[in-house]
Motif scaffolding. Sequence first.
Motif, PDB file in Angstrom:
ATOM      1  N   VAL A  31       0.864  -1.186   0.000  1.00 19.49           N
ATOM      2  CA  VAL A  31       0.000   0.000   0.000  1.00 19.49           C
ATOM      3  C   VAL A  31       0.896   1.229   0.000  1.00 19.49           C
ATOM      4  O   VAL A  31       1.789   1.351   0.848  1.00 19.49           O
ATOM      5  CB  VAL A  31      -0.927   0.023   1.248  1.00 19.49           C
ATOM      6  N   TYR A  36      -5.885   4.560  -1.893  1.00 20.31           N
ATOM      7  CA  TYR A  36      -7.260   4.357  -1.422  1.00 20.31           C
ATOM      8  C   TYR A  36      -7.705   3.043  -2.022  1.00 20.31           C
ATOM      9  O   TYR A  36      -7.971   2.953  -3.214  1.00 20.31           O
ATOM     10  CB  TYR A  36      -8.134   5.532  -1.881  1.00 20.31           C
ATOM     11  N   LEU A  37      -7.706   1.990  -1.196  1.00 20.86           N
ATOM     12  CA  LEU A  37      -8.054   0.693  -1.754  1.00 20.86           C
ATOM     13  C   LEU A  37      -9.145   0.017  -0.940  1.00 20.86           C
ATOM     14  O   LEU A  37      -9.320   0.292   0.244  1.00 20.86           O
ATOM     15  CB  LEU A  37      -6.827  -0.213  -1.854  1.00 20.86           C
ATOM     16  N   THR A  38      -9.881  -0.836  -1.618  1.00 18.15           N
ATOM     17  CA  THR A  38     -10.894  -1.657  -0.958  1.00 18.15           C
ATOM     18  C   THR A  38     -10.462  -3.110  -1.020  1.00 18.15           C
ATOM     19  O   THR A  38     -10.051  -3.599  -2.075  1.00 18.15           O
ATOM     20  CB  THR A  38     -12.269  -1.504  -1.643  1.00 18.15           C
ATOM     21  N   ILE A  39     -10.532  -3.775   0.134  1.00 23.92           N
ATOM     22  CA  ILE A  39     -10.350  -5.224   0.178  1.00 23.92           C
ATOM     23  C   ILE A  39     -11.759  -5.810   0.181  1.00 23.92           C
ATOM     24  O   ILE A  39     -12.530  -5.612   1.122  1.00 23.92           O
ATOM     25  CB  ILE A  39      -9.536  -5.645   1.412  1.00 23.92           C
ATOM     26  N   LEU A 167      -8.577   3.090   8.467  1.00 22.80           N
ATOM     27  CA  LEU A 167      -9.010   1.718   8.213  1.00 22.80           C
ATOM     28  C   LEU A 167     -10.510   1.647   8.491  1.00 22.80           C
ATOM     29  O   LEU A 167     -10.943   1.843   9.627  1.00 22.80           O
ATOM     30  CB  LEU A 167      -8.231   0.775   9.133  1.00 22.80           C
ATOM     31  N   THR A 196      -4.427   8.241   3.477  1.00 24.35           N
ATOM     32  CA  THR A 196      -4.352   6.864   2.984  1.00 24.35           C
ATOM     33  C   THR A 196      -5.510   6.079   3.593  1.00 24.35           C
ATOM     34  O   THR A 196      -5.699   6.103   4.811  1.00 24.35           O
ATOM     35  CB  THR A 196      -3.007   6.225   3.391  1.00 24.35           C
ATOM     36  N   ILE A 198      -7.871   2.400   3.670  1.00 19.47           N
ATOM     37  CA  ILE A 198      -8.190   1.015   3.312  1.00 19.47           C
ATOM     38  C   ILE A 198      -9.602   0.736   3.811  1.00 19.47           C
ATOM     39  O   ILE A 198      -9.899   0.909   4.989  1.00 19.47           O
ATOM     40  CB  ILE A 198      -7.217  -0.002   3.926  1.00 19.47           C
ATOM     41  N   SER A 210     -13.122   3.343  -4.825  1.00 24.23           N
ATOM     42  CA  SER A 210     -11.711   3.452  -4.452  1.00 24.23           C
ATOM     43  C   SER A 210     -10.813   3.404  -5.686  1.00 24.23           C
ATOM     44  O   SER A 210     -11.259   3.108  -6.788  1.00 24.23           O
ATOM     45  CB  SER A 210     -11.348   2.351  -3.448  1.00 24.23           C
TER      46      SER A 210
END
Length: 223
Positions: A31, A36-39, A167, A196, A198, A210
């Motif tokens: 990361v 900007y990420l989606t799990i 988070l 940042t 997640i 995202s």
Amino acid sequence: MNEMIRMENVNKSYFMGEESLHVLKDISLTVEKGDYLTILGPSGSGKSTLMNILGCMDTSDSGIYQFNDIELNKCTNKELSWFRNQKIGFIFQKYNLIPQYTAMQNIIMPLLIRGITRNEAVKKADKIVSLVGLSDRIMHKPNELSGGQQQRVAIARALITEPSLLLADEPTGSLDSATGKDILALFKKLNNNGNTIIVISHNNQVAKQSKRIISILDGKLIE
């Protein structure tokens, strides 16, 4: 952008009686700062376990978890607790607000715990409150706020300590779709400001907002 998080071959198992349940299988993930990420994954995919490790609420059985050059897999519980409180801002599906406190009291609580004076904390909160669009509701208690407003309070509380990472666990899960869109628009704004983020979710529509989507299925990541 520079690397903030690096996971290599992270594994996690739990024992259910005699049975061993292998929940995370050789997870490798990077990361970048400002990402900007989606799990994304269904229930039982391992995403909650991965979130707990990312958020320093649990540790892996093997592999490397490095955050800003600190190898967290080598830290003691006390060190992890310090790191979690200093570096990570949590946003939960159920908001986790203290019901008898006003919005402002909920927001400044993490700073008061750190020993910052109330005046300083309120001054800092004022900027964040206007950023999340809550200025007219700060003296209300959670039961006097809508779900979307409560989530904004929770986001402001997460931001007040200036964490390295936000988070968010199913941040729109308790909201109607219109309010959910507003919260995701706020995430986009925060990310544009350099945060940042997640997000952990099972919802494709949430994931599409995202910059990156990483799917998790049966404990394995698929980017």
